[in-house]
Design an enzyme around this catalytic site. Sequence first.
Site, PDB file in Angstrom:
ATOM      1  N   ASN A  14      91.114  37.764  62.070  1.00 55.95           N
ATOM      2  CA  ASN A  14      89.959  36.868  62.229  1.00 55.95           C
ATOM      3  C   ASN A  14      89.865  36.525  63.709  1.00 55.95           C
ATOM      4  O   ASN A  14      90.646  35.716  64.205  1.00 55.95           O
ATOM      5  CB  ASN A  14      90.172  35.595  61.386  1.00 55.95           C
ATOM      6  CG  ASN A  14      89.080  34.567  61.638  1.00 55.95           C
ATOM      7  OD1 ASN A  14      88.019  34.885  62.182  1.00 55.95           O
ATOM      8  ND2 ASN A  14      89.334  33.327  61.227  1.00 55.95           N
ATOM      9  N   LYS A  16      87.660  34.901  65.160  1.00 57.86           N
ATOM     10  CA  LYS A  16      86.961  33.623  65.392  1.00 57.86           C
ATOM     11  C   LYS A  16      85.914  33.825  66.490  1.00 57.86           C
ATOM     12  O   LYS A  16      85.372  34.921  66.617  1.00 57.86           O
ATOM     13  CB  LYS A  16      87.936  32.501  65.726  1.00 57.86           C
ATOM     14  CG  LYS A  16      89.118  32.435  64.767  1.00 57.86           C
ATOM     15  CD  LYS A  16      89.836  31.134  64.842  1.00 57.86           C
ATOM     16  CE  LYS A  16      91.140  31.219  64.080  1.00 57.86           C
ATOM     17  NZ  LYS A  16      91.644  29.931  63.670  1.00 57.86           N
ATOM     18  N   HIS A  99      86.423  29.781  55.152  1.00 58.21           N
ATOM     19  CA  HIS A  99      87.508  29.482  56.107  1.00 58.21           C
ATOM     20  C   HIS A  99      87.549  27.966  56.321  1.00 58.21           C
ATOM     21  O   HIS A  99      86.510  27.309  56.307  1.00 58.21           O
ATOM     22  CB  HIS A  99      87.249  30.223  57.431  1.00 58.21           C
ATOM     23  CG  HIS A  99      88.427  30.157  58.354  1.00 58.21           C
ATOM     24  ND1 HIS A  99      88.687  29.062  59.135  1.00 58.21           N
ATOM     25  CD2 HIS A  99      89.422  31.046  58.595  1.00 58.21           C
ATOM     26  CE1 HIS A  99      89.800  29.281  59.831  1.00 58.21           C
ATOM     27  NE2 HIS A  99      90.264  30.473  59.517  1.00 58.21           N
ATOM     28  N   GLU A 101      87.750  26.274  58.863  1.00 59.47           N
ATOM     29  CA  GLU A 101      86.890  25.795  59.960  1.00 59.47           C
ATOM     30  C   GLU A 101      85.440  25.689  59.497  1.00 59.47           C
ATOM     31  O   GLU A 101      84.691  24.830  59.961  1.00 59.47           O
ATOM     32  CB  GLU A 101      87.044  26.723  61.174  1.00 59.47           C
ATOM     33  CG  GLU A 101      88.405  26.514  61.841  1.00 59.47           C
ATOM     34  CD  GLU A 101      88.984  27.727  62.546  1.00 59.47           C
ATOM     35  OE1 GLU A 101      88.239  28.680  62.834  1.00 59.47           O
ATOM     36  OE2 GLU A 101      90.208  27.727  62.781  1.00 59.47           O
ATOM     37  N   GLU A 170      95.567  29.655  53.015  1.00 62.41           N
ATOM     38  CA  GLU A 170      95.737  29.226  54.405  1.00 62.41           C
ATOM     39  C   GLU A 170      95.907  27.714  54.453  1.00 62.41           C
ATOM     40  O   GLU A 170      94.909  26.967  54.440  1.00 62.41           O
ATOM     41  CB  GLU A 170      94.500  29.611  55.222  1.00 62.41           C
ATOM     42  CG  GLU A 170      94.257  31.088  55.321  1.00 62.41           C
ATOM     43  CD  GLU A 170      93.557  31.426  56.630  1.00 62.41           C
ATOM     44  OE1 GLU A 170      94.130  32.220  57.400  1.00 62.41           O
ATOM     45  OE2 GLU A 170      92.479  30.894  56.903  1.00 62.41           O
ATOM     46  N   GLY A 176      96.330  27.889  63.513  1.00 58.84           N
ATOM     47  CA  GLY A 176      96.199  27.703  64.952  1.00 58.84           C
ATOM     48  C   GLY A 176      97.116  26.644  65.521  1.00 58.84           C
ATOM     49  O   GLY A 176      96.950  26.201  66.646  1.00 58.84           O
ATOM     50  N   SER A 215      99.194  30.777  61.448  1.00 56.06           N
ATOM     51  CA  SER A 215     100.185  31.009  62.504  1.00 56.06           C
ATOM     52  C   SER A 215     101.143  32.150  62.190  1.00 56.06           C
ATOM     53  O   SER A 215     102.337  32.067  62.486  1.00 56.06           O
ATOM     54  CB  SER A 215     100.951  29.718  62.820  1.00 56.06           C
ATOM     55  OG  SER A 215     100.057  28.744  63.328  1.00 56.06           O
TER      56      SER A 215
HETATM   57  C1  PEP Z   1      92.868  31.922  60.754  1.00 56.18           C
HETATM   58  O1  PEP Z   1      92.025  31.737  61.609  1.00 56.18           O
HETATM   59  O2  PEP Z   1      92.518  32.237  59.601  1.00 56.18           O
HETATM   60  C2  PEP Z   1      94.276  31.780  61.105  1.00 56.18           C
HETATM   61  C3  PEP Z   1      95.185  31.921  60.173  1.00 56.18           C
HETATM   62  O3  PEP Z   1      94.543  31.478  62.405  1.00 56.18           O
HETATM   63  P1  PEP Z   1      96.006  31.522  63.119  1.00 56.18           P
HETATM   64  O4  PEP Z   1      96.670  32.800  62.704  1.00 56.18           O
HETATM   65  O5  PEP Z   1      95.708  31.461  64.580  1.00 56.18           O
HETATM   66  O6  PEP Z   1      96.746  30.332  62.617  1.00 56.18           O
END
Ligand code: PEP
Length: 252
Positions: A14, A16, A99, A101, A170, A176, A215
């Site tokens: 992803n 983003k 997601h 976000e 997630e 993040g 992460s």
């Molecule tokens: C994500 O954006 O779905 C995500 C898991 O980000 P990160 O790996 O940076 O935590």
Amino acid sequence: MNQTTMRRPLIAGNWKMNGSVAANALLLDCIRAGASGLAADLVVCVPAPYLAQAQAALSGSAVAWGGQDLSLHESGAFTGEVSGAMLRDFGCHFVIVGHSERRSLHGETDAIVADKARQALACGLTPIVCVGETLEEREAGQTEPVVSRQLRAVLAVLGQQLGKIVIAYEPVWAIGTGKTATPEMAQQVHAHLRALLVGVDSDAGSGVRLLYGGSVKPDNAHDLLEMDGIDGGLIGGASLKVEDFLAIAKSA
Ligand code: PEP
């Protein structure tokens, strides 16, 4: 037969709201070159303006590409939105839906996320449906009720199409932040989600790929991805660094 071994791992990047034509060119070429012979499927979910670039760079390769969101609507007066048909027009096979976000910054409710998953399927796209709890919810012992509620909303609109989705667990507090769920924590939630899926339809529910995201980096990927029931990863920050993304894919 062990159902877990039947599911081919999926590693989804992803990006983003990151990238530039110049930076993407190198990243896409290197991912393409490094993807052959992997034991996992790879997909990169890029910002909409770069879909044509992803399509040109990845066509004919082992790597798929996809969007990060889609509109609930088919077409019309929805300024700024991107429809599922438009994603298909650029060769996408996947789209991220719900997601955290989108949920927290754009007010997407469980009902909207479910509608988007249904719309993705109607357009021939595989939705990667994200579910996950906040830190507050985890500390209140609400992880399973929260992810159940989020998943049930989607299951309610799928009809016979359960087997066509991907789910990403997630935890919001791990996205993040550099904090990651332990493999055991992730596995416990995955087992709960799997039980919900097979409760609806044991065949279709056993085939759904359940990814972990939050992460994931090369140094923790192996321990997470080797857990029974974790079928791959949704990778944010590390998907922008080709060595990291490919190292994670090799762990799968
Ligand atoms: C994500 O954006 O779905 C995500 C898991 O980000 P990160 O790996 O940076 O935590």
